[in-house]
Design a protein around this motif. Sequence first.
Motif, PDB file in Angstrom:
ATOM      1  N   ILE A 256     -58.895   3.751  69.990  1.00 30.47           N
ATOM      2  CA  ILE A 256     -57.978   2.974  69.145  1.00 30.47           C
ATOM      3  C   ILE A 256     -56.769   2.440  69.920  1.00 30.47           C
ATOM      4  N   THR A 257     -56.727   2.656  71.238  1.00 32.73           N
ATOM      5  CA  THR A 257     -55.614   2.139  72.039  1.00 32.73           C
ATOM      6  C   THR A 257     -55.636   0.615  72.001  1.00 32.73           C
ATOM      7  N   GLY A 258     -54.535   0.011  71.609  1.00 35.61           N
ATOM      8  CA  GLY A 258     -54.483  -1.440  71.455  1.00 35.61           C
ATOM      9  C   GLY A 258     -53.769  -2.145  72.594  1.00 35.61           C
ATOM     10  N   GLY A 259     -53.870  -3.459  72.580  1.00 35.75           N
ATOM     11  CA  GLY A 259     -53.218  -4.267  73.605  1.00 35.75           C
ATOM     12  C   GLY A 259     -51.710  -4.111  73.608  1.00 35.75           C
ATOM     13  N   LYS A 260     -51.115  -3.903  72.434  1.00 35.82           N
ATOM     14  CA  LYS A 260     -49.669  -3.732  72.356  1.00 35.82           C
ATOM     15  C   LYS A 260     -49.224  -2.490  73.124  1.00 35.82           C
ATOM     16  N   GLN A 261     -49.996  -1.414  73.018  1.00 35.10           N
ATOM     17  CA  GLN A 261     -49.660  -0.193  73.751  1.00 35.10           C
ATOM     18  C   GLN A 261     -49.757  -0.417  75.256  1.00 35.10           C
ATOM     19  N   TRP A 262     -50.801  -1.119  75.684  1.00 34.73           N
ATOM     20  CA  TRP A 262     -50.941  -1.394  77.113  1.00 34.73           C
ATOM     21  C   TRP A 262     -49.766  -2.202  77.642  1.00 34.73           C
ATOM     22  N   ARG A 263     -49.355  -3.199  76.883  1.00 30.82           N
ATOM     23  CA  ARG A 263     -48.240  -4.049  77.332  1.00 30.82           C
ATOM     24  C   ARG A 263     -46.938  -3.256  77.402  1.00 30.82           C
ATOM     25  N   SER A 264     -46.720  -2.338  76.462  1.00 30.34           N
ATOM     26  CA  SER A 264     -45.483  -1.554  76.474  1.00 30.34           C
ATOM     27  C   SER A 264     -45.488  -0.513  77.591  1.00 30.34           C
ATOM     28  N   ALA A 265     -46.695  -0.099  78.049  1.00 32.37           N
ATOM     29  CA  ALA A 265     -46.798   0.937  79.071  1.00 32.37           C
ATOM     30  C   ALA A 265     -46.722   0.383  80.486  1.00 32.37           C
TER      31      ALA A 265
ATOM     32  N   HIS B 221     -58.739  12.478  67.221  1.00 34.96           N
ATOM     33  CA  HIS B 221     -57.592  12.868  68.045  1.00 34.96           C
ATOM     34  C   HIS B 221     -56.723  11.649  68.327  1.00 34.96           C
ATOM     35  N   GLN B 222     -55.416  11.805  68.184  1.00 35.70           N
ATOM     36  CA  GLN B 222     -54.492  10.764  68.622  1.00 35.70           C
ATOM     37  C   GLN B 222     -53.217  11.382  69.194  1.00 35.70           C
ATOM     38  N   GLY B 223     -53.435  12.247  70.177  1.00 32.68           N
ATOM     39  CA  GLY B 223     -52.312  12.820  70.897  1.00 32.68           C
ATOM     40  C   GLY B 223     -51.852  14.151  70.352  1.00 32.68           C
TER      41      GLY B 223
ATOM     42  N   HIS C 257     -37.839   9.108  69.915  1.00 29.72           N
ATOM     43  CA  HIS C 257     -38.310   7.773  69.534  1.00 29.72           C
ATOM     44  C   HIS C 257     -39.508   7.338  70.360  1.00 29.72           C
ATOM     45  N   GLN C 258     -39.559   7.724  71.615  1.00 28.45           N
ATOM     46  CA  GLN C 258     -40.658   7.285  72.474  1.00 28.45           C
ATOM     47  C   GLN C 258     -41.958   8.008  72.132  1.00 28.45           C
ATOM     48  N   ALA C 259     -41.885   9.320  71.952  1.00 28.28           N
ATOM     49  CA  ALA C 259     -43.087  10.096  71.640  1.00 28.28           C
ATOM     50  C   ALA C 259     -43.361  10.147  70.139  1.00 28.28           C
ATOM     51  N   HIS C 260     -42.424   9.662  69.320  1.00 27.75           N
ATOM     52  CA  HIS C 260     -42.562   9.591  67.869  1.00 27.75           C
ATOM     53  C   HIS C 260     -42.857  10.972  67.275  1.00 27.75           C
ATOM     54  N   CYS C 261     -41.957  11.908  67.560  1.00 31.18           N
ATOM     55  CA  CYS C 261     -42.114  13.270  67.051  1.00 31.18           C
ATOM     56  C   CYS C 261     -40.779  13.987  67.162  1.00 31.18           C
TER      57      CYS C 261
ATOM     58  N   PHE D 275     -45.211   6.583  80.867  1.00 29.32           N
ATOM     59  CA  PHE D 275     -46.386   5.712  80.816  1.00 29.32           C
ATOM     60  C   PHE D 275     -47.362   6.169  79.741  1.00 29.32           C
ATOM     61  N   LEU D 276     -47.678   7.474  79.725  1.00 29.38           N
ATOM     62  CA  LEU D 276     -48.640   7.998  78.752  1.00 29.38           C
ATOM     63  C   LEU D 276     -48.108   7.939  77.326  1.00 29.38           C
ATOM     64  N   ASP D 277     -46.819   8.228  77.151  1.00 32.06           N
ATOM     65  CA  ASP D 277     -46.240   8.216  75.805  1.00 32.06           C
ATOM     66  C   ASP D 277     -46.332   6.842  75.161  1.00 32.06           C
ATOM     67  N   ARG D 278     -46.138   5.821  75.938  1.00 32.03           N
ATOM     68  CA  ARG D 278     -46.198   4.465  75.395  1.00 32.03           C
ATOM     69  C   ARG D 278     -47.634   3.976  75.251  1.00 32.03           C
ATOM     70  N   LEU D 279     -48.484   4.349  76.205  1.00 35.32           N
ATOM     71  CA  LEU D 279     -49.867   3.896  76.165  1.00 35.32           C
ATOM     72  C   LEU D 279     -50.628   4.505  74.992  1.00 35.32           C
ATOM     73  N   TYR D 280     -50.383   5.778  74.723  1.00 34.45           N
ATOM     74  CA  TYR D 280     -51.183   6.465  73.720  1.00 34.45           C
ATOM     75  C   TYR D 280     -50.425   6.779  72.432  1.00 34.45           C
ATOM     76  N   LEU D 281     -49.280   6.113  72.225  1.00 29.25           N
ATOM     77  CA  LEU D 281     -48.636   6.241  70.920  1.00 29.25           C
ATOM     78  C   LEU D 281     -49.464   5.465  69.904  1.00 29.25           C
ATOM     79  N   PRO D 282     -50.051   6.134  68.921  1.00 29.26           N
ATOM     80  CA  PRO D 282     -50.891   5.413  67.958  1.00 29.26           C
ATOM     81  C   PRO D 282     -50.071   4.447  67.123  1.00 29.26           C
ATOM     82  N   SER D 283     -50.675   3.348  66.764  1.00 31.16           N
ATOM     83  CA  SER D 283     -49.994   2.372  65.927  1.00 31.16           C
ATOM     84  C   SER D 283     -49.791   2.939  64.527  1.00 31.16           C
TER      85      SER D 283
END
Length: 460
Positions: free
Chosen positions: A181-190, A258-260, A279-283, A353-361
Amino acid sequence: MANQHFQIVIIGAGPAGMAAALTTTKAGLETIVIDDQKDSGGQVYRNLQANQETSPAYLGQSYYDGAKLAQSFADCGAVYRPDCTVWQITDMHEVALVSRGKAELITADYIIIATGAIERPMPVKGWTLPGVMSVGGAQTLLKQAALGADDAVFVGSGPLLYLTAWQYIKAGLVVRAVIDITGGKQWRSAIPYAPLALLQPDMLVMGRKWLSDIRRNTEVITKVSAIEIIGQSQAQGVSCTMSSGDKIDIDANHIFLHQGVVPNVNLTMATGLAHQWDHQAHCWRPVIDVTGKSSDEQIYIAGDGGGIGGAKAAAIAGRLAASAIVARCGKPRFLAQLYYKLRHLHYLSIRPFLDRLYLPSADFRLAQTDETIICRCEAVSKAGVNAALASGASGPNQLKAFCRAGMGRCQGRGCGLVVQEMIAYHTGQSMAETGYYRLRPPVKPITLAALASLEGPWPD
């Protein structure tokens, strides 16, 4: 066991707890390590000692890298209490636990909480059906009992998803598909944080190997906007809605989600320690200084429970927290602390890098259909939570009175972040302003019989 006093009580025998015990015992401090599992190692090194006898290759070298730490812990001289449940830490720094059905109190000069992480909930329609479980649960079966399910579908994103799918393939199990479920938006932010991640080349190479092996052995589906698990009384498949609007249905009786992972904050919150919204890890994560010291001068937090960093970072964090306590006990360790601080920063270099790449939408952090169950313990659906919000519930704790979400045995571990975000969306507040459930002891279920067995004064 009568109530006892120790200089150091360590809660959790994962990488952080074991490493902390090595440092405190070497300094001559009386140390007890309490863990709710039957063996040390935590989730990452679960059942390591038993698996070493047969050494199944499918668990990977990173798993067996924990052997030296586990053996050193076994030989360090700390009192080790497995299969114990800690249900409270009092203001007097008493650790209340249950062992073999009986309650005990242990007092401490210092406490290190190393309770690790839990999986972030993924509330999709059908996720409560038999046949659906978390990837962490699927990996536990593989490590603990060498059990797995053929033709399973893995859904989600993040290192644990890819590692477990890779382990299944290496174990000779057929993986039907991996839905990423990793999207293009996550890749661009990472991408801006990729150079910093290069400080951990071994991890990047390992992750690339997992992905390459997975793609060679099964179908990987990307560009997914929605997921629904099909079935009435049993999972029968997965329906994917693609970003293009097309749908793909995959028949499967076993689906792993699984989503992190996020810090396991139930004990630290119930103890009254300060927390902040990440805010970055959303937790939520505890407020700690560089050594792991919390808002309570006598309580330290080490490992993923203070912020997700992985096994190597957790072990260094355990060493760092323990060294700080040793120094406060009159045995300065300036150079050791400096070394551990630098090593900890090094291991954490990949996290931005990982926090932004794999933060679920938000599409996957929140349920997409009204009938989706939000609180599994109390069977509260998205529609039920929305009805409570429409009736005037304005915060997580008030919501409990309206619809009982968060009132179950897990005390919000499976629904807290989802409920909080639904409230924030409804009220227009930030996640930090919305807050979290007010957690109180016992943080895990305890029977009246166990309480009645407690010797001496009861904890406040």
